[in-house]
Design a protein around this motif. Structure first.
Motif, short mmCIF file in Angstrom:
data_model
loop_
_atom_site.label_atom_id
_atom_site.label_comp_id
_atom_site.label_asym_id
_atom_site.label_seq_id
_atom_site.Cartn_x
_atom_site.Cartn_y
_atom_site.Cartn_z
N ARG A 293 1.37 10.83 9.80
CA ARG A 293 2.20 11.15 10.97
C ARG A 293 1.34 11.53 12.17
O ARG A 293 1.75 11.33 13.31
N ARG A 294 0.13 12.04 11.90
CA ARG A 294 -0.74 12.50 12.99
C ARG A 294 -1.50 11.36 13.66
O ARG A 294 -1.64 11.33 14.90
N LEU A 295 -2.03 10.42 12.90
CA LEU A 295 -2.89 9.38 13.47
C LEU A 295 -2.22 8.52 14.53
O LEU A 295 -2.87 8.16 15.52
N PRO A 296 -0.94 8.14 14.40
CA PRO A 296 -0.32 7.33 15.48
C PRO A 296 -0.32 8.02 16.84
O PRO A 296 -0.28 7.34 17.87
N LEU A 297 -0.38 9.35 16.85
CA LEU A 297 -0.37 10.07 18.13
C LEU A 297 -1.61 9.76 18.96
O LEU A 297 -1.61 9.95 20.18
N GLN A 304 7.25 6.34 23.24
CA GLN A 304 6.90 6.36 21.81
C GLN A 304 6.14 7.64 21.47
O GLN A 304 6.42 8.28 20.45
N PHE A 305 5.21 8.00 22.33
CA PHE A 305 4.45 9.22 22.08
C PHE A 305 5.36 10.44 22.13
O PHE A 305 5.27 11.33 21.28
N ARG A 306 6.24 10.49 23.11
CA ARG A 306 7.16 11.63 23.24
C ARG A 306 7.99 11.80 21.97
O ARG A 306 8.15 12.91 21.44
N VAL A 321 2.83 26.49 11.15
CA VAL A 321 1.46 26.01 10.92
C VAL A 321 0.55 26.59 12.00
O VAL A 321 0.57 26.11 13.14
N PRO A 322 -0.23 27.63 11.70
CA PRO A 322 -1.07 28.25 12.75
C PRO A 322 -2.04 27.29 13.45
O PRO A 322 -2.21 27.37 14.65
N PRO A 323 -2.73 26.36 12.72
CA PRO A 323 -3.72 25.53 13.42
C PRO A 323 -3.12 24.29 14.09
O PRO A 323 -3.82 23.30 14.26
N LEU A 324 -1.86 24.36 14.49
CA LEU A 324 -1.22 23.20 15.11
C LEU A 324 -1.95 22.81 16.40
O LEU A 324 -2.19 21.62 16.64
N PHE A 325 -2.32 23.79 17.21
CA PHE A 325 -3.00 23.46 18.47
C PHE A 325 -4.36 22.81 18.21
O PHE A 325 -4.74 21.86 18.88
N VAL A 326 -5.09 23.32 17.22
CA VAL A 326 -6.38 22.74 16.88
C VAL A 326 -6.20 21.29 16.44
O VAL A 326 -7.02 20.41 16.75
N ASP A 327 -5.12 21.03 15.72
CA ASP A 327 -4.82 19.68 15.27
C ASP A 327 -4.56 18.74 16.45
O ASP A 327 -5.01 17.59 16.46
N LEU A 328 -3.84 19.22 17.45
CA LEU A 328 -3.46 18.36 18.58
C LEU A 328 -4.46 18.40 19.74
O LEU A 328 -4.31 17.63 20.70
N ARG A 329 -5.45 19.26 19.68
CA ARG A 329 -6.37 19.41 20.80
C ARG A 329 -7.09 18.11 21.20
O ARG A 329 -7.31 17.87 22.39
#
Length: 889
Positions: A293-297, A304-306, A321-329
């Motif tokens: 789910r993360r890689l297509p972003l 589509q991104f939205r 999920v605490p590290p959500l921001f780190v994941d999306l950074r």
């Protein structure tokens, strides 16, 4: 070979018992037998017995006696391979590997087929990376013991490391033919995988693929088989087979990013719609996979991104999920995606506050848990912190703390926001509060200690770390034993800011010793890996050790040490000056009395601490001696004690920079800072050609960097002012400078650089410095350029503004800048209200942790995306050297 000084039967039997006692680590018995031989007047000078006695004494820790006996034995019998071998073992125990190799070669002159000497020689040759010598030695061992597995493997590996892949493959293939597999044979499996690795590196990809397919049933590591086949298939353009293999790997581990990227490559899908369709199919098959789910972003855009990121963030906030921001950074490199994410998350806050849902359609959705709003606040705080909007970041993190005041992560993020905003003292308070909530959390404890070091609170940081170090030993000593390099590097930088240069250098040398120890520790793996057949891991270890000093920890320590030595060269310590000297001339009597009391208490505490350390050291020494007597293990030569005052008072600091600079030039040539540091050293040495070399290397990395421009101007000025330059050197300089400067003088070059970068504040600051350097009458214009904070400028951030302030305070833009400094601070305070460096003098501010000798209450150092300290002390190399980005948290 017969000994050159043969013993009678009785004494020969005693000598053999000495050898047996040495092998069985019965050293005291060995000394008794040696004494029986040597007390006989006929054999009192028997060389081999004296050598063995010396070797035994070395195992008991009596090193001086050991060398005396071995050298005496060698003088009495220069033709004895035993004497030379023993002398080599002594040199090896002292880490003098080159000398040990010479001794082994001398031993082989008198016994060329001695297996043990050849093995010891091969170990030292691979340790010192004498690969050609290693190949020759392994060939001798191979000819002497052709039936042993280690002989074949060592000989093949010698050719592999020399990149003679074809010979290595032939040797391995011949050896494989002699092997018979019996059931589950892991070692044989590793041999086949190593052979396949050599085939791949040789470029024979077709042979590598057929090899792994032929012996697939004999290889135990099934995942390694699939990975090797998939990788080779992609390189051979067999995309259909590769896609099947990668799908099988994803089935085994749907969270592996490399497998997903490999599948994309095998399907040759360049269009984002096709790639998205692929991931949607995989998501249906593996609905629990987060990676799918993360890689297509990373590649979708627009609506589509939205849609996808909306679903992804909602799911993470719902779960908490605490590290959500780190994941999306990583997505924050795209401003459009950042705007979409911000719009979505701000919408979540509104709807969660009013309806308890992520969307306004509350009739069609279940209410979210109460923690959903908490984690949304938490995300927004990190989001605005990353954007540099510290006011909003603090607003949302305070809302989160009001919501759940016992969540440790909230105080950690709040501290990080204050640190990025330039108020490290407030950051320390937040981290201290966080660790108080859970004193058993080692991570929070370490984070708090790190922030304290950033605030120059070294003693407090040591006390914080002592909660998790061994009792009876000081925290600093125990952390050094554990090779805790993050603590030592931060300590070095703190001492550097406090101008305690000896202590800073001590920490840098401790880090350097850690890397030396890591390199020497590989010695134990040369025989182990060959015996256990972990050949692929062994080759990986050798290659890692070759580039070990490219590690960020070493780079940070080396840079700190070089900067300190540059400072000591520019402004040497006075003979009467102590490293902890405090200016008390203008202090109030009451403050002076408090200071004296504080110093007395600190002195008493230091004395007690020293007594404890001495007692612990004696106890540890006794333990080591008893252990050595039991197992004969030697710790190597005792290293010289690092005394801060001695380190800071050296005759020629520039000569000592070479120890740290050379590894950087060899292993970190791609980093601009390496060449800028080299330029600063050679500028002070007056070596024009070396300056030119460093400058050309820096230009190759980034010609338009502000610091490179500074070096260009200063080099031109240095060449212009140089006298008595040799004709040959002058000719080389003229030829090379024509290529670099294109017939322009320094003023023209500076004006051209200004015209090309007039919208960039970092470039303007360097232009201003160089303008004043070339023409002091242009001070007003230089100050105007450096203090420009126009809205049209790029790069107006906290780090750059602090560097401009330092330029004003350090005199880089001329003297008598007090009025400009106060005006600039006022303007910057409006832009960065939380930054201590810009606060007015009458503004109250916590100054805990600073000392009278601290150059500034704002401890700013290191390079980050925000501030993590970027203030360059007035004595250090230009801020250009601090141009990288090391960490953001």
């Amino acid at each position: 070979m017969a000994p050159s000084q043969p013993l009678p039967q009785k004494e020969n039997a005693l000598f053999k018992r000495i050898l047996k006692c040495y092998e069985q680590k019965q050293y005291k018995n060995g000394l008794k037998f040696a004494k029986q031989i040597l007390t006989n007047p006929k054999f009192s000078d028997h060389g081999e017995t004296l050598a063995m006695k010396g070797l035994t004494l070395n195992c008991l820790g009596r090193k001086e006696e050991a060398y005396e006996h071995v050298r005496r034995g060698l003088r009495n019998d220069l033709k004895s391979h035993i004497c030379w071998h023993v002398y080599g073992l002594l040199q090896r125990s002292d880490k003098k590997y080159d000398e040990a190799i010479k001794c082994y070669r001398n031993a082989l002159k008198w016994d060329r087929d001695n297996i043990q000497i050849l093995r010891d020689l091969s170990l030292l040759q691979i340790q010192m990376r004498d690969l050609e010598g290693y190949r020759d030695t392994r060939y001798q061992l191979f000819m002497l013991r052709p039936t042993q597995r280690a002989s074949w493997i060592g000989y093949a590996m010698a050719y592999h490391l020399l990149k003679e892949f074809d010979v290595a493959v032939k040797i391995l293939e011949e050896f494989r033919k002699t092997q018979q597999k019996h059931g589950f044979d892991y070692e044989h499996s590793e041999l086949l995988l190593y052979q396949n690795m050599v085939l791949c590196e040789s470029g024979h990809l077709t042979d590598a693929l057929s090899h792994v397919e032929r012996y697939e049933d004999q290889i135990c590591d099934k995942v390694a088989i699939l990975e090797a086949k998939a990788d080779v298939s992609v390189q051979l353009n067999k995309l259909c087979e590769a896609s099947k293999l990668y799908r099988e790997l994803i089935h085994r581990n749907p969270e592996n990013w490399a497998y997903c990227k490999g599948l994309e490559k095998s399907l040759a899908t360049d269009l984002s719609d096709e790639r998205l369709q692929l991931y949607l199919e995989l998501q249906e098959k593996y609905p629990r996979s987060q990676t799918l789910r993360r890689l297509p972003l990373n590649f979708v855009t627009g609506d589509q991104f939205r849609t996808l990121v909306d679903k992804y963030i909602q799911n993470a906030l719902h779960k908490g999920v605490p590290p959500l921001f780190v994941d999306l950074r990583p997505l924050y490199s795209d401003p459009v995606k950042v705007e979409i994410i911000q719009d979505l998350v701000l919408g979540y806050v509104d709807y969660l506050q009013t309806d308890g849902c992520f969307t306004k359609n509350r009739d069609y959705c279940e209410k979210e848990p109460a923690t959903a709003l908490l984690w949304t606040y938490f995300y927004l705080a990190q989001h605005f912190d990353h954007q540099g909007n510290y006011g909003k970041a603090l607003h949302y993190i305070n809302l989160a703390i009001d919501h759940t005041p016992t969540l440790i992560e909230l105080f950690v993020v709040k501290g990080r926001i204050y640190k990025h905003a330039g108020d490290i003292q407030e950051a320390v308070k937040c981290l201290d509060e966080a660790q108080a909530l859970d004193t058993a959390d080692r991570y929070i404890n370490s984070k708090c200690a790190k922030y304290m070091l950033r605030a120059n609170m070294v003693l407090e940081a040591e006390e914080m770390c002592s909660k998790f170090t061994r009792e009876g030993v000081s925290a600093t000593e125990n952390l050094n034993e554990m090779q805790c390099m993050w603590f030592q590097s931060e300590c070095a930088l703190a001492y550097q800011r406090l101008e305690k240069f000896g202590d800073a250098l001590k920490k840098c040398y401790e880090i350097d010793r850690h890397f030396t120890e890591i390199i020497e520790d590989q010695f134990d793996f040369h025989t182990y890996c060959m015996r256990r057949m972990t050949l692929r891991a062994y080759v990986g270890l050798l290659r890692l050790e070759d580039v070990l000093r490219n590690h960020p920890f070493f780079f940070k320590a080396a840079r700190c040490a070089i900067e300190v030595y540059l400072r000591l060269h520019d402004k040497p310590l006075r003979a009467s000056e102590t490293l902890s000297e405090t200016n008390t001339e203008n202090m109030d009597p009451r403050e002076l009395k408090k200071l004296r009391n504080k110093q007395r208490k600190a002195k008493r505490k230091a004395e007690l601490e020293k007594e404890k350390q001495t007692a612990a050291a004696e106890k540890r020494e006794q333990h080591n001696r008893s252990r050595q007597q039991q197992d004969g293990e030697q710790d190597g030569p005792k290293e010289e004690e690092l005394i801060p005052d001695k380190l800071a008072r050296v005759d020629d600091p520039l000569d000592l920079t070479v120890k740290f600079l050379k590894p950087l030039q060899m292993l970190a040539a791609e980093r601009l800072d390496t060449h800028l540091l080299a330029f600063e050293i050679f500028l002070r040495k007056g070596k024009l050609l070396m300056m030119l070399q460093s400058l050309k290397r820096a230009i190759a990395v980034d010609r338009n960097h502000p610091s490179v421009h500074s070096c260009l101007i200063r080099f031109y000025k240095a060449v212009s002012e140089a006298k008595d330059v040799h004709e040959a050197i002058a000719a080389v300089l003229a030829k090379e400078m024509e290529k670099v400067y294109e017939s322009k003088d320094a003023l023209e070059l500076n004006s051209e650089f200004l015209a090309a970068n007039q919208t960039s504040l970092p470039h303007l600051i360097q232009v201003a410095k160089m303008l004043y350097l070339l023409d002091p009458s242009q001070q007003a214009l230089a100050i105007q350029l450096a203090t420009n904070l126009s809205d049209q400028l790029q790069g107006v951030n906290l780090r750059v503004c602090v560097s401009a302030l330092n330029a004003l305070e350090n005199g880089d833009l001329g003297p008598s800048c007090e009025t400009h400094i106060e005006a600039y601070k006022t303007r910057c305070h409006e832009l960065f209200p939380y930054t201590v460096a810009f606060k007015p003098a009458n503004c109250s501010n916590s100054t805990a942790g600073t000392t009278p000798s601290s150059p500034s209450p704002q401890p700013i150092h290191g390079e980050t995306n925000h501030l993590d300290g970027l203030s360059t002390p007035p004595w250090s190399a230009p801020s250009s050297i601090r141009s990288g980005g090391e960490e953001q948290c």
